[in-house]
Write a protein that holds these residues in place. Structure first.
Motif, short mmCIF file in Angstrom:
data_model
loop_
_atom_site.label_atom_id
_atom_site.label_comp_id
_atom_site.label_asym_id
_atom_site.label_seq_id
_atom_site.Cartn_x
_atom_site.Cartn_y
_atom_site.Cartn_z
N GLU A 1 2.02 -5.15 4.63
CA GLU A 1 1.22 -5.89 5.62
C GLU A 1 1.63 -7.35 5.64
O GLU A 1 1.82 -7.97 4.60
N GLU B 1 5.04 3.82 2.49
CA GLU B 1 4.79 2.45 2.03
C GLU B 1 4.40 1.60 3.23
O GLU B 1 5.06 1.63 4.27
N SER C 1 -12.21 1.06 0.76
CA SER C 1 -11.44 -0.11 1.19
C SER C 1 -12.01 -0.63 2.50
O SER C 1 -12.55 0.13 3.32
N THR D 1 0.84 -1.19 0.00
CA THR D 1 0.00 0.00 0.00
C THR D 1 0.88 1.24 0.00
O THR D 1 1.75 1.39 0.86
N THR E 1 -10.71 1.79 -6.28
CA THR E 1 -10.42 3.19 -6.57
C THR E 1 -11.04 3.55 -7.92
O THR E 1 -10.79 2.86 -8.92
N HIS F 1 -12.18 6.47 -3.33
CA HIS F 1 -11.48 5.26 -2.89
C HIS F 1 -12.26 4.63 -1.75
O HIS F 1 -12.61 5.29 -0.77
N LYS G 1 -8.32 -4.26 -5.71
CA LYS G 1 -7.42 -5.21 -5.06
C LYS G 1 -8.22 -6.05 -4.08
O LYS G 1 -9.15 -5.57 -3.43
N ALA H 1 -4.90 3.89 5.69
CA ALA H 1 -4.56 2.54 5.24
C ALA H 1 -5.46 1.55 5.97
O ALA H 1 -5.43 1.45 7.20
N HIS I 1 -4.98 -8.25 -8.22
CA HIS I 1 -5.02 -6.83 -8.54
C HIS I 1 -5.50 -6.69 -9.97
O HIS I 1 -4.91 -7.26 -10.89
N SER J 1 -10.10 -3.32 -1.83
CA SER J 1 -10.11 -1.89 -2.12
C SER J 1 -10.58 -1.64 -3.54
O SER J 1 -10.39 -2.48 -4.43
N GLU K 1 -9.09 -8.41 2.83
CA GLU K 1 -8.93 -6.97 2.60
C GLU K 1 -9.22 -6.67 1.14
O GLU K 1 -8.74 -7.37 0.25
#
Length: 686
Positions: A168, A165, A567, A84, A548, A565, A504, A106, A495, A546, A544
């Motif tokens: 995870e 950055e 998530s 991320t 965008t 966005h 993602k 995040a 992705h 997300s 998880e």
């Protein structure tokens, strides 16, 4: 002169794309164009080698961001593990005043706020604790072995950050010990041109901040100095009517760089000093103190270099940091409780090296890190006590340990397949055990032009902090014989990108053993104390996702640039726990988190940014009334309105727009309502 061949595999819609071709022999289909051989575009990302069935070609991705999800430098599009990245645009458009608040964006990061505007915040990843992540500044480990509570006492302002950055999951082979459940790398760089910046802002509860920076660029040298000062009266008062959430502090940061055709050198040095009313931050039902106070000072310096010629790229680093703190159980009243003093010095040297050959890119190196701590209540008795500057007290306790780690990693970059595998071997002078070996492997496969799959298996360890080993004060009893924590994790993800759409999805499973936590056995009644213990096993399973959306492209809007966005993170933990046990950290995990971000250009230079965060935490806490309370879900909304001109920016932002005063982020710690901030920044070019 021998010209290198540049093979384009993808075009980017960036204005500087053509200039990135300068100094290269460009092959597009069957067309070959030769250009000048002495010009280099600064925006070109890290060069990487890919193995083809017939030949090895050098490929440069225009517009890519070089990230550190592996030991060997890879571009974001080539990384075999999902990272991320909070970009400079994300940072500038967010309604935040600190790195701590920025990390709330995040979705896999759990940010538990004690003090406001970054005075103190605990940061963790995927159900871990604030002790189980590693925080880096330009790739340098800046974690304090005393405690993770103050790891983000940084001398850096948000305006100096190029990107953040977030990796995870276990990252032992990438970042070494401490990266049990993830890593946060904060990247800064001097401004690309000479000039000066001045900023001022103020707001609710007597908040005022002023800062500035000067950057001087001279050919191959770039030097930048910055500083700021902030203060606030705080949003609450103690039962006696005195200050208890106020703060004041300043910071200064110097960074520079030098580059020629042979070597690149970067360096930085920083200073941070702040004090804040700690209210009930460390209070317990037995000790309901609401006038605690803490003061910290942090000094750090580092120098990094990289060779640019030769078959082997050497990337050595030297670093030092010192963190000092004074904790006052009763503010300004040492006669009731003596102040607690700590000072920790960390010295380190590491070498990251890599070379390219016919079968890919191989990285190797190691790190030597010494952690020396002196204290009034942490550690073993010192042979000779050390005077505490500015007081009549002495450090009587201390602990010293040296950590050594060696790593080896290999990256295979095929046409569609990327494999990054490696191991790290670690040993500490504190532990009676020998070398521990922790392997890991990341794999990504390009299913189609815009569709990529990921899979990884990684392991890591973490040594206990000095606080977990020795803290004994006001209802706390630490265990100096704690074992290191260990983590194994499996993750799969995908992705997918379309025109104006970026999605993602990842699924993960973490298996931790010997996990360290502070727990209280309430069945002991008035004799119950917080104890540091090793939990047997904790399993975490989560998902998880997300999405965008670039609404200007999707809706073909003529001028307005709008990005939405969304998530979310869903997680579940299971662990062995007695019914009467109450946990401070490891069993209070963020089960659900939803983040919505909107960034829109409203009219001319006027822009709007909005962040919505909803979260649901598992776990309980014992209130000052002696009753056990469940954490309840809550939502917070932040908004920022900005007018951005060529030489200046005017902005107004509100944190907690809906004035929610009933949420509990941390047991028995009050939180503020709406907080208004207005400010301005000016840029003066030289």
């Amino acid at each position: 002169m021998k010209r290198e061949v540049l093979v384009f595999r993808r075009w980017k819609r960036t204005g500087y794309a053509l200039f990135a071709c300068l100094g290269r022999e460009v092959v597009i289909g069957v067309l070959s164009v030769t250009m000048l051989s002495s010009v280099k575009a600064v925006s070109i990302s890290e060069e990487t080698f890919r193995i083809d069935t017939t030949q090895v070609v050098r490929e440069v991705r225009l517009g890519d961001v070089g990230v550190t999800g592996s030991r060997a430098p890879l571009a974001l599009s080539q990384a075999a593990r999902m990272v991320t990245v909070l970009s400079h645009d994300d940072i500038q458009g967010a309604a935040v005043q600190s790195i701590n608040d920025l990390l709330k964006m995040a979705v896999g990061v759990d940010v538990r706020q004690r003090g406001t505007l970054g005075s103190q915040t605990d940061v963790s990843i995927r159900g871990g604790t604030q002790e189980q992540i590693i925080v880096l500044l330009n790739g340098i480990n800046i974690c304090d072995p005393q405690t993770g509570h103050n790891v983000l006492d940084l001398p850096v302002d948000l305006s100096e950050i190029v990107r953040i950055e977030v990796l995870e999951g276990p990252a032992g082979r990438t970042y070494g010990t401490s990266s049990l459940v993830g890593a946060v790398n904060i990247v800064t760089h001097p401004a690309p041109s000479s000039g000066a910046d001045i900023s001022v802002e103020g707001g609710s509860f007597g908040y005022v901040k002023a800062g500035g920076r000067i950057n001087i660029l001279q050919k191959r040298w770039n030097n930048q100095v910055s500083g700021s000062y902030a203060r606030s009266d705080g949003f609450s008062r103690s039962a006696a009517g005195r200050l208890n959430t106020d703060f004041t502090g300043g910071k200064a940061f110097y960074q520079g760089s030098y580059a020629d055709g042979q070597v690149s050198i970067r360096w930085h040095a920083g200073f941070s000093d702040k004090g804040w009313g700690s209210s009930t931050f460390y209070a317990t039902p037995r000790w309901q103190a609401d006038e605690q106070y803490e003061h910290t000072t942090k000094l750090l310096a580092a120098v990094q270099a990289e060779t640019l010629q030769g078959a082997i790229h050497l990337r050595p680093s030297l670093y030092w940091q010192q963190h000092s703190d004074r904790f006052e159980g009763y503010r300004g009243r040492p006669d009731i409780m003596k102040y607690n003093y700590n000072r920790c010095n960390v010295y380190g040297a590491n070498l990251n090296s890599y070379f390219d050959w016919a079968w890919g890119r191989t990285a190797f190196g190691g790190e030597l890190r010494n952690e020396d701590h002196v204290s009034g209540n942490l550690g073993e008795p010192l042979f000779q006590p050390i005077h505490i500057s500015g007081t009549d007290r002495k450090y009587t306790l201390g602990i010293n340990r040296t950590n050594v780690s060696l790593f080896l990693e290999h990256n295979v970059l095929l046409q569609r397949l990327t494999v990054s595998a490696g191991i790290i071997a670690a040993r500490s002078s504190w532990s009676t055990g020998g070398w521990g070996v922790y392997p890991g492997i990341d794999v990504s496969y390009q299913l189609a032009a815009r569709w990529k799959m990921y899979a990884s298996y990684n392991t890591s360890l973490r040594l206990p902090s000095f606080t977990e080993m020795y803290y004994k004060l006001q209802g706390y009893a630490a265990d100096p014989h704690l074992r290191p924590e260990e983590m194994r994790a499996i993750e799969v993800g995908t992705h997918y990108q379309l025109e104006g759409i970026d999605t993602k999805l990842s699924l993960y499973h973490h298996h931790g053993r010997n996990m360290i936590d502070w727990v209280m056995d309430t069945s002991q009644g008035d004799d119950a104390v917080w104890q540091s213990v090793n939990h047997t096993v904790i399993n975490s399973v989560g998902a998880e996702a997300s999405l965008t959306l670039d609404l200007r492209r999707l809706l073909t809007l003529p001028t307005s640039h709008t990005t939405l966005h969304l998530s979310c993170n869903l997680m579940s933990q299971d662990k062995k726990q007695k019914p009467s046990f109450v946990s401070q950290y490891a069993l209070e995990y963020l089960r659900h988190k939803l983040v919505v971000r909107l960034q829109s250009s409203l009219w001319r230079q006027l822009s709007l940014g909005m962040n919505v965060r909803w979260q649901d935490r598992m776990g309980t806490y014992t209130g000052f009334d002696g009753l056990v309370h469940d954490y309840r879900p809550f939502a917070l909304v932040d908004a920022r309105l900005a007018w951005t001109a060529q030489r200046y920016t005017l902005y107004a932002e509100v944190n907690n727009v809906l004035d929610n005063r009933n949420y509990v982020d941390y047991g028995n710690v009050p939180q503020p309502g709406a907080w208004l901030i207005v400010g301005a920044r000016w840029h003066i070019p030289f």
